[in-house]
Design a protein around this motif. Structure first.
Motif, PDB file in Angstrom:
ATOM      1  N   THR A   1      -7.101  16.707  -4.254  1.00 41.89           N
ATOM      2  CA  THR A   1      -8.386  16.192  -3.785  1.00 41.89           C
ATOM      3  C   THR A   1      -9.194  17.269  -3.085  1.00 41.89           C
ATOM      4  O   THR A   1     -10.423  17.311  -3.195  1.00 41.89           O
ATOM      5  CB  THR A   1      -8.161  14.988  -2.856  1.00 41.89           C
ATOM      6  N   MET A   2      -8.520  18.175  -2.382  1.00 44.23           N
ATOM      7  CA  MET A   2      -9.228  19.292  -1.760  1.00 44.23           C
ATOM      8  C   MET A   2      -9.839  20.206  -2.808  1.00 44.23           C
ATOM      9  O   MET A   2     -10.952  20.716  -2.617  1.00 44.23           O
ATOM     10  CB  MET A   2      -8.282  20.081  -0.843  1.00 44.23           C
ATOM     11  N   VAL A   3      -9.151  20.408  -3.915  1.00 39.73           N
ATOM     12  CA  VAL A   3      -9.708  21.221  -5.003  1.00 39.73           C
ATOM     13  C   VAL A   3     -10.971  20.554  -5.548  1.00 39.73           C
ATOM     14  O   VAL A   3     -11.980  21.225  -5.792  1.00 39.73           O
ATOM     15  CB  VAL A   3      -8.659  21.445  -6.116  1.00 39.73           C
ATOM     16  N   ILE A   4     -10.939  19.247  -5.704  1.00 42.97           N
ATOM     17  CA  ILE A   4     -12.108  18.524  -6.196  1.00 42.97           C
ATOM     18  C   ILE A   4     -13.265  18.632  -5.202  1.00 42.97           C
ATOM     19  O   ILE A   4     -14.424  18.822  -5.588  1.00 42.97           O
ATOM     20  CB  ILE A   4     -11.749  17.052  -6.480  1.00 42.97           C
ATOM     21  N   ASN A   5     -12.969  18.549  -3.915  1.00 49.20           N
ATOM     22  CA  ASN A   5     -14.014  18.696  -2.903  1.00 49.20           C
ATOM     23  C   ASN A   5     -14.591  20.104  -2.892  1.00 49.20           C
ATOM     24  O   ASN A   5     -15.796  20.282  -2.710  1.00 49.20           O
ATOM     25  CB  ASN A   5     -13.478  18.339  -1.521  1.00 49.20           C
ATOM     26  N   VAL A   6     -13.762  21.113  -3.088  1.00 47.35           N
ATOM     27  CA  VAL A   6     -14.263  22.489  -3.143  1.00 47.35           C
ATOM     28  C   VAL A   6     -15.174  22.666  -4.356  1.00 47.35           C
ATOM     29  O   VAL A   6     -16.214  23.330  -4.272  1.00 47.35           O
ATOM     30  CB  VAL A   6     -13.085  23.494  -3.170  1.00 47.35           C
ATOM     31  N   ILE A   7     -14.797  22.076  -5.481  1.00 43.13           N
ATOM     32  CA  ILE A   7     -15.647  22.144  -6.669  1.00 43.13           C
ATOM     33  C   ILE A   7     -17.000  21.499  -6.383  1.00 43.13           C
ATOM     34  O   ILE A   7     -18.054  22.052  -6.723  1.00 43.13           O
ATOM     35  CB  ILE A   7     -14.953  21.466  -7.866  1.00 43.13           C
ATOM     36  N   ALA A   8     -16.982  20.339  -5.747  1.00 47.35           N
ATOM     37  CA  ALA A   8     -18.236  19.661  -5.420  1.00 47.35           C
ATOM     38  C   ALA A   8     -19.084  20.482  -4.457  1.00 47.35           C
ATOM     39  O   ALA A   8     -20.309  20.569  -4.613  1.00 47.35           O
ATOM     40  CB  ALA A   8     -17.949  18.288  -4.828  1.00 47.35           C
ATOM     41  N   LEU A   9     -18.454  21.107  -3.472  1.00 48.52           N
ATOM     42  CA  LEU A   9     -19.202  21.942  -2.531  1.00 48.52           C
ATOM     43  C   LEU A   9     -19.805  23.160  -3.218  1.00 48.52           C
ATOM     44  O   LEU A   9     -20.934  23.558  -2.908  1.00 48.52           O
ATOM     45  CB  LEU A   9     -18.304  22.358  -1.369  1.00 48.52           C
TER      46      LEU A   9
ATOM     47  N   PHE B   1     -18.829  15.655   1.910  1.00 44.15           N
ATOM     48  CA  PHE B   1     -17.702  16.388   1.331  1.00 44.15           C
ATOM     49  C   PHE B   1     -16.952  17.195   2.387  1.00 44.15           C
ATOM     50  O   PHE B   1     -15.738  17.396   2.277  1.00 44.15           O
ATOM     51  CB  PHE B   1     -18.165  17.291   0.189  1.00 44.15           C
ATOM     52  N   GLY B   2     -17.636  17.642   3.432  1.00 48.51           N
ATOM     53  CA  GLY B   2     -16.947  18.309   4.541  1.00 48.51           C
ATOM     54  C   GLY B   2     -16.017  17.372   5.281  1.00 48.51           C
ATOM     55  O   GLY B   2     -14.883  17.729   5.624  1.00 48.51           O
ATOM     56  N   ILE B   3     -16.481  16.148   5.513  1.00 52.75           N
ATOM     57  CA  ILE B   3     -15.627  15.149   6.158  1.00 52.75           C
ATOM     58  C   ILE B   3     -14.446  14.803   5.246  1.00 52.75           C
ATOM     59  O   ILE B   3     -13.316  14.632   5.716  1.00 52.75           O
ATOM     60  CB  ILE B   3     -16.453  13.895   6.525  1.00 52.75           C
ATOM     61  N   GLY B   4     -14.709  14.737   3.943  1.00 51.33           N
ATOM     62  CA  GLY B   4     -13.616  14.494   2.999  1.00 51.33           C
ATOM     63  C   GLY B   4     -12.572  15.602   3.039  1.00 51.33           C
ATOM     64  O   GLY B   4     -11.369  15.332   2.931  1.00 51.33           O
ATOM     65  N   MET B   5     -13.019  16.846   3.191  1.00 49.03           N
ATOM     66  CA  MET B   5     -12.076  17.961   3.310  1.00 49.03           C
ATOM     67  C   MET B   5     -11.228  17.837   4.574  1.00 49.03           C
ATOM     68  O   MET B   5     -10.027  18.119   4.549  1.00 49.03           O
ATOM     69  CB  MET B   5     -12.824  19.294   3.326  1.00 49.03           C
ATOM     70  N   LEU B   6     -11.858  17.414   5.658  1.00 45.64           N
ATOM     71  CA  LEU B   6     -11.097  17.235   6.903  1.00 45.64           C
ATOM     72  C   LEU B   6     -10.040  16.145   6.756  1.00 45.64           C
ATOM     73  O   LEU B   6      -8.907  16.298   7.236  1.00 45.64           O
ATOM     74  CB  LEU B   6     -12.043  16.908   8.058  1.00 45.64           C
ATOM     75  N   PHE B   7     -10.394  15.047   6.097  1.00 48.70           N
ATOM     76  CA  PHE B   7      -9.411  13.987   5.866  1.00 48.70           C
ATOM     77  C   PHE B   7      -8.268  14.468   4.978  1.00 48.70           C
ATOM     78  O   PHE B   7      -7.107  14.110   5.189  1.00 48.70           O
ATOM     79  CB  PHE B   7     -10.074  12.758   5.244  1.00 48.70           C
ATOM     80  N   CYS B   8      -8.596  15.288   3.986  1.00 46.16           N
ATOM     81  CA  CYS B   8      -7.544  15.825   3.113  1.00 46.16           C
ATOM     82  C   CYS B   8      -6.625  16.773   3.877  1.00 46.16           C
ATOM     83  O   CYS B   8      -5.411  16.773   3.655  1.00 46.16           O
ATOM     84  CB  CYS B   8      -8.164  16.533   1.915  1.00 46.16           C
ATOM     85  N   MET B   9      -7.198  17.579   4.766  1.00 46.98           N
ATOM     86  CA  MET B   9      -6.363  18.461   5.573  1.00 46.98           C
ATOM     87  C   MET B   9      -5.451  17.664   6.493  1.00 46.98           C
ATOM     88  O   MET B   9      -4.301  18.042   6.717  1.00 46.98           O
ATOM     89  CB  MET B   9      -7.243  19.411   6.386  1.00 46.98           C
ATOM     90  N   TRP B  10      -5.969  16.547   7.022  1.00 50.23           N
ATOM     91  CA  TRP B  10      -5.135  15.695   7.862  1.00 50.23           C
ATOM     92  C   TRP B  10      -3.992  15.106   7.043  1.00 50.23           C
ATOM     93  O   TRP B  10      -2.843  15.079   7.487  1.00 50.23           O
ATOM     94  CB  TRP B  10      -5.993  14.593   8.472  1.00 50.23           C
ATOM     95  N   ARG B  11      -4.278  14.631   5.832  1.00 49.26           N
ATOM     96  CA  ARG B  11      -3.231  14.057   4.984  1.00 49.26           C
ATOM     97  C   ARG B  11      -2.238  15.136   4.564  1.00 49.26           C
ATOM     98  O   ARG B  11      -1.051  14.875   4.399  1.00 49.26           O
ATOM     99  CB  ARG B  11      -3.853  13.394   3.761  1.00 49.26           C
ATOM    100  N   LEU B  12      -2.721  16.363   4.403  1.00 46.91           N
ATOM    101  CA  LEU B  12      -1.836  17.467   4.028  1.00 46.91           C
ATOM    102  C   LEU B  12      -0.834  17.772   5.136  1.00 46.91           C
ATOM    103  O   LEU B  12       0.332  18.055   4.868  1.00 46.91           O
ATOM    104  CB  LEU B  12      -2.674  18.709   3.712  1.00 46.91           C
ATOM    105  N   THR B  13      -1.258  17.671   6.370  1.00 45.27           N
ATOM    106  CA  THR B  13      -0.344  17.982   7.471  1.00 45.27           C
ATOM    107  C   THR B  13       0.510  16.796   7.888  1.00 45.27           C
ATOM    108  O   THR B  13       1.649  16.976   8.315  1.00 45.27           O
ATOM    109  CB  THR B  13      -1.132  18.479   8.702  1.00 45.27           C
ATOM    110  N   VAL B  14      -0.002  15.576   7.776  1.00 51.46           N
ATOM    111  CA  VAL B  14       0.702  14.407   8.285  1.00 51.46           C
ATOM    112  C   VAL B  14       1.412  13.636   7.175  1.00 51.46           C
ATOM    113  O   VAL B  14       2.263  12.808   7.469  1.00 51.46           O
ATOM    114  CB  VAL B  14      -0.293  13.484   9.050  1.00 51.46           C
ATOM    115  N   GLY B  15       1.077  13.918   5.925  1.00 53.27           N
ATOM    116  CA  GLY B  15       1.609  13.144   4.798  1.00 53.27           C
ATOM    117  C   GLY B  15       3.092  12.880   4.894  1.00 53.27           C
ATOM    118  O   GLY B  15       3.874  13.789   5.152  1.00 53.27           O
ATOM    119  N   PRO B  16       3.517  11.641   4.662  1.00 51.80           N
ATOM    120  CA  PRO B  16       4.929  11.311   4.833  1.00 51.80           C
ATOM    121  C   PRO B  16       5.842  11.925   3.770  1.00 51.80           C
ATOM    122  O   PRO B  16       6.991  12.207   4.058  1.00 51.80           O
ATOM    123  CB  PRO B  16       4.965   9.782   4.751  1.00 51.80           C
ATOM    124  N   ASP B  17       5.342  12.160   2.574  1.00 47.56           N
ATOM    125  CA  ASP B  17       6.204  12.789   1.567  1.00 47.56           C
ATOM    126  C   ASP B  17       5.391  13.795   0.751  1.00 47.56           C
ATOM    127  O   ASP B  17       4.197  13.973   0.958  1.00 47.56           O
ATOM    128  CB  ASP B  17       6.864  11.745   0.662  1.00 47.56           C
TER     129      ASP B  17
END
Length: 89
Positions: free
Chosen positions: A39-47, A13-29
Motif C-alpha cells: 500500500t505504501m508503494v501505491i501511495n508513493v506512485i500516487a504522490l 495520501f500523506g496521511i495514508g502513508m502515515l497509517f501504512c507506516m503505523w501498520r508496518l511497525t505495529v502489524g501483528p503478523d
C-alpha cells in the motif's frame, strides 16, 4: 481550483502513508506488514503522479511506472520469502 485539489490530495495520501507506516511497525503478523508495504508503494506512485501534475512535466509519470514495477517485484519476492523461506529455488 486545481491547486486546492492537489493540496488536498497530497494531504490525503500523506496521511495514508502515515497509517501504512503505523501498520508496518505495529502489524501483528508478516502478512499485515507485506500489505502495508504494498500500500505504501501505491501511495508513493500516487504522490509521484500528483507531483507530476503539479510540476507539469512527464518525467514523474515515467518514474511512477518504474516504482510500480519495482514495487510489484519486491512484493512478490517478499511474499515468496515469507511463504517458502527462500526467493530463488
Amino acid at each position: 481550483m486545481i491547486a486546492a485539489a492537489l493540496t488536498f490530495a497530497f494531504a490525503c495520501f500523506g496521511i495514508g502513508m502515515l497509517f501504512c507506516m503505523w501498520r508496518l511497525t505495529v502489524g501483528p503478523d508478516s502478512a499485515d506488514r507485506i500489505l502495508a508495504l504494498d500500500t505504501m508503494v501505491i501511495n508513493v506512485i500516487a504522490l509521484l503522479v500528483l507531483y507530476g501534475i503539479k510540476q507539469g512535466t512527464a518525467i514523474y509519470f515515467e518514474a511512477s511506472m518504474l516504482v510500480a514495477m519495482v514495487g510489484f517485484v519486491s512484493t512478490v519476492a517478499y511474499c515468496r520469502f515469507v511463504m517458502r523461506g527462500d526467493i530463488i529455488e
